[in-house]
Design a protein around this motif. Structure first.
Motif, PDB file in Angstrom:
ATOM      1  N   ARG A  95      36.248   3.543 -25.448  1.00 25.11           N
ATOM      2  CA  ARG A  95      36.352   3.507 -26.912  1.00 25.11           C
ATOM      3  C   ARG A  95      36.189   4.892 -27.538  1.00 25.11           C
ATOM      4  O   ARG A  95      36.528   5.098 -28.678  1.00 25.11           O
ATOM      5  CB  ARG A  95      35.334   2.513 -27.493  1.00 25.11           C
ATOM      6  CG  ARG A  95      35.749   1.077 -27.212  1.00 25.11           C
ATOM      7  CD  ARG A  95      34.708   0.082 -27.679  1.00 25.11           C
ATOM      8  NE  ARG A  95      33.505   0.155 -26.853  1.00 25.11           N
ATOM      9  CZ  ARG A  95      32.385  -0.517 -27.111  1.00 25.11           C
ATOM     10  NH1 ARG A  95      32.319  -1.294 -28.157  1.00 25.11           N
ATOM     11  NH2 ARG A  95      31.344  -0.420 -26.310  1.00 25.11           N
ATOM     12  N   HIS A 129      40.396  -0.489 -23.240  1.00 28.97           N
ATOM     13  CA  HIS A 129      40.428  -0.480 -24.698  1.00 28.97           C
ATOM     14  C   HIS A 129      41.607   0.324 -25.230  1.00 28.97           C
ATOM     15  O   HIS A 129      42.230  -0.061 -26.216  1.00 28.97           O
ATOM     16  CB  HIS A 129      39.116   0.090 -25.230  1.00 28.97           C
ATOM     17  CG  HIS A 129      39.047   0.067 -26.711  1.00 28.97           C
ATOM     18  ND1 HIS A 129      38.901  -1.100 -27.415  1.00 28.97           N
ATOM     19  CD2 HIS A 129      39.157   1.060 -27.616  1.00 28.97           C
ATOM     20  CE1 HIS A 129      38.903  -0.827 -28.700  1.00 28.97           C
ATOM     21  NE2 HIS A 129      39.059   0.472 -28.857  1.00 28.97           N
ATOM     22  N   ASP A 218      38.931 -11.281 -27.521  1.00 27.49           N
ATOM     23  CA  ASP A 218      38.853  -9.831 -27.738  1.00 27.49           C
ATOM     24  C   ASP A 218      38.762  -9.165 -26.367  1.00 27.49           C
ATOM     25  O   ASP A 218      38.392  -9.811 -25.379  1.00 27.49           O
ATOM     26  CB  ASP A 218      37.613  -9.494 -28.583  1.00 27.49           C
ATOM     27  CG  ASP A 218      37.751  -8.150 -29.290  1.00 27.49           C
ATOM     28  OD1 ASP A 218      38.720  -7.407 -28.997  1.00 27.49           O
ATOM     29  OD2 ASP A 218      36.887  -7.832 -30.125  1.00 27.49           O
ATOM     30  N   ASP A 219      39.082  -7.871 -26.334  1.00 23.70           N
ATOM     31  CA  ASP A 219      38.967  -7.202 -25.031  1.00 23.70           C
ATOM     32  C   ASP A 219      37.497  -7.005 -24.645  1.00 23.70           C
ATOM     33  O   ASP A 219      37.146  -7.120 -23.478  1.00 23.70           O
ATOM     34  CB  ASP A 219      39.749  -5.860 -24.998  1.00 23.70           C
ATOM     35  CG  ASP A 219      39.341  -4.878 -26.079  1.00 23.70           C
ATOM     36  OD1 ASP A 219      38.642  -5.281 -27.023  1.00 23.70           O
ATOM     37  OD2 ASP A 219      39.714  -3.688 -25.972  1.00 23.70           O
ATOM     38  N   ILE A 220      36.647  -6.756 -25.645  1.00 25.56           N
ATOM     39  CA  ILE A 220      35.264  -6.425 -25.317  1.00 25.56           C
ATOM     40  C   ILE A 220      34.289  -6.985 -26.357  1.00 25.56           C
ATOM     41  O   ILE A 220      34.613  -7.023 -27.541  1.00 25.56           O
ATOM     42  CB  ILE A 220      35.121  -4.890 -25.194  1.00 25.56           C
ATOM     43  CG1 ILE A 220      33.679  -4.457 -24.937  1.00 25.56           C
ATOM     44  CG2 ILE A 220      35.635  -4.157 -26.400  1.00 25.56           C
ATOM     45  CD1 ILE A 220      33.574  -2.989 -24.548  1.00 25.56           C
ATOM     46  N   THR A 223      27.909  -5.311 -28.967  1.00 30.60           N
ATOM     47  CA  THR A 223      26.740  -5.805 -29.713  1.00 30.60           C
ATOM     48  C   THR A 223      26.964  -7.216 -30.256  1.00 30.60           C
ATOM     49  O   THR A 223      26.038  -7.873 -30.707  1.00 30.60           O
ATOM     50  CB  THR A 223      26.459  -4.904 -30.922  1.00 30.60           C
ATOM     51  OG1 THR A 223      27.591  -4.987 -31.814  1.00 30.60           O
ATOM     52  CG2 THR A 223      26.259  -3.468 -30.502  1.00 30.60           C
ATOM     53  N   GLY A 224      28.236  -7.653 -30.256  1.00 30.67           N
ATOM     54  CA  GLY A 224      28.572  -8.969 -30.814  1.00 30.67           C
ATOM     55  C   GLY A 224      28.834  -8.919 -32.313  1.00 30.67           C
ATOM     56  O   GLY A 224      29.216  -9.929 -32.914  1.00 30.67           O
ATOM     57  N   GLY A 225      28.658  -7.747 -32.926  1.00 28.89           N
ATOM     58  CA  GLY A 225      28.819  -7.618 -34.383  1.00 28.89           C
ATOM     59  C   GLY A 225      30.198  -8.061 -34.869  1.00 28.89           C
ATOM     60  O   GLY A 225      30.310  -8.801 -35.863  1.00 28.89           O
ATOM     61  N   THR A 226      31.247  -7.639 -34.170  1.00 28.31           N
ATOM     62  CA  THR A 226      32.619  -7.990 -34.578  1.00 28.31           C
ATOM     63  C   THR A 226      32.816  -9.502 -34.506  1.00 28.31           C
ATOM     64  O   THR A 226      33.357 -10.121 -35.433  1.00 28.31           O
ATOM     65  CB  THR A 226      33.645  -7.277 -33.659  1.00 28.31           C
ATOM     66  OG1 THR A 226      33.367  -5.881 -33.668  1.00 28.31           O
ATOM     67  CG2 THR A 226      35.072  -7.537 -34.100  1.00 28.31           C
TER      68      THR A 226
HETATM   69  C1  R5P Z   1      37.204  -3.013 -31.030  1.00 31.50           C
HETATM   70  O1  R5P Z   1      38.254  -2.406 -31.211  1.00 31.50           O
HETATM   71  C2  R5P Z   1      37.012  -3.880 -29.846  1.00 31.50           C
HETATM   72  O2  R5P Z   1      38.175  -4.629 -29.553  1.00 31.50           O
HETATM   73  C3  R5P Z   1      35.835  -4.811 -30.044  1.00 31.50           C
HETATM   74  O3  R5P Z   1      36.132  -5.672 -31.135  1.00 31.50           O
HETATM   75  C4  R5P Z   1      34.553  -4.087 -30.325  1.00 31.50           C
HETATM   76  O4  R5P Z   1      34.411  -2.962 -29.525  1.00 31.50           O
HETATM   77  C5  R5P Z   1      33.380  -5.009 -30.093  1.00 31.50           C
HETATM   78  O5  R5P Z   1      32.171  -4.337 -30.333  1.00 31.50           O
HETATM   79  P1  R5P Z   1      30.932  -5.124 -30.914  1.00 31.50           P
HETATM   80  O6  R5P Z   1      30.706  -6.318 -30.047  1.00 31.50           O
HETATM   81  O7  R5P Z   1      29.793  -4.145 -30.832  1.00 31.50           O
HETATM   82  O8  R5P Z   1      31.237  -5.468 -32.338  1.00 31.50           O
END
Ligand code: R5P
Length: 295
Positions: A95, A129, A218-220, A223-226
């Motif tokens: 990322r 990513h 989602d790819d990743i 923190t789960g925030g997204t």
């Molecule tokens: C963002 O472009 C990625 O696809 C994920 O949505 C993001 O990296 C997830 O991160 P987090 O779980 O911290 O929100």
């Protein structure tokens, strides 16, 4: 040319699955930590004159696993491996593929540079990513995409979905691919993250989710925030059920619990990052990518 799998300390189970599917010897790496936290590693087999396929994910603790990858790759070269393929199911630092704020270190570029310097000529990774950022002189990068398989696994495990939604810039492409695989409609979730506070805002674009079962993919998940914001947005628009799937489940801290508490019925991921949520193995897809390289 004979090929062997070298089972990196971060991905022993996936290494063995890949070796077994390819019917190749799996060379184990004995590993322990010294009392001060440094890694001790010893190769338990011979790679001289062979194509060495090193399987080592760089999931947390990223810096430990990344250094192990570089040290092992260098050792394989020194022990006379004729060719080296690095299979890095989860690629850390993907990322940080550019300078978002002035002065930032573009970690991905330098990490790949170091990997190439060890003698690795091919990098196989899963849903990176930023696949476009993996093109580096002297490195053949192969990205394995398990979006369809993940959506199929979610359907098989948790029932039929009406809509697949996916956040971020790749959201539309990922949601379409997953939707096509399971015969569902798709929606893109536009998410934006404040680079200073890290706060994420999500909006739903495209098809209606009211009264429908939604798979968010989602790819990743880090923190789960997204995902939490995505679940809130979908629930506020009247989705009747939301299940969450990701390729790389880092689940930092209590991310999975936060996701479930914000209204998701279930969470699933693959074994690129092994966890209790890893319902899908990427071994078969890795094998499909590797087979032509060693036959
Ligand atoms: C963002 O472009 C990625 O696809 C994920 O949505 C993001 O990296 C997830 O991160 P987090 O779980 O911290 O929100």
């Amino acid at each position: 040319m004979e090929a062997v799998i070298v089972a990196g300390p971060s991905s022993p189970e996936l290494s063995r699955k890949v070796a077994s599917l390819l019917r190749l010897e799996a060379i184990e790496v004995f590993h322990k930590f010294f009392p001060d936290g440094e890694s001790y590693m010893r190769l338990e087999g011979n790679v001289t004159g062979k194509t060495a396929i090193l399987v080592q994910g760089t999931h947390p603790p990223q810096d430990v696993h990344t250094l192990q990858l570089l040290l092992l790759a260098r050792t394989l070269r020194e022990r006379g491996a004729s060719e080296m393929i690095a299979v890095v199911p989860y690629l850390a630092y993907a990322r940080q593929d550019r300078e978002f704020l002035p002065g930032e270190v573009v970690s991905l570029k330098h990490l790949l540079g170091l990997l190439t310097e060890t003698g690795v000529r091919t990098l196989v990774t899963v849903n990176p990513h930023s696949p476009w950022a993996l093109n580096l002189k002297g490195l053949n990068s192969v990205s394995v995409d398990v979006t369809s398989e993940l959506a199929e696994e979610a359907s098989k495990s948790f029932g039929k979905f009406d809509v697949v939604a996916s956040p971020g810039k790749k959201g539309e492409t990922m949601a379409k691919a997953a939707g096509d695989a399971i015969g569902a409609e798709w929606a893109a979730l536009t998410s934006s993250r404040d680079p200073w506070t890290g706060r994420v805002e999500v909006r739903v674009m495209g098809t209606s989710v009211k009264g429908r079962r939604v798979l968010v993919i989602d790819d990743i998940i880090s923190t789960g925030g997204t995902m939490v914001e995505a679940i809130r947005a979908l629930n506020s628009l009247g989705a009747t059920a939301v299940v969450v799937a990701c390729v790389h489940g880092l689940f930092v801290g209590n991310a999975a619990r936060k996701i479930l508490e914000s209204g998701a019925l279930n969470v699933l991921s693959t074994d690129t990052v092994p966890s209790i949520y890893s319902r899908l193995s990427v071994a078969e897809e890795l094998v499909e990518a590797l087979r032509p390289m060693i036959s």
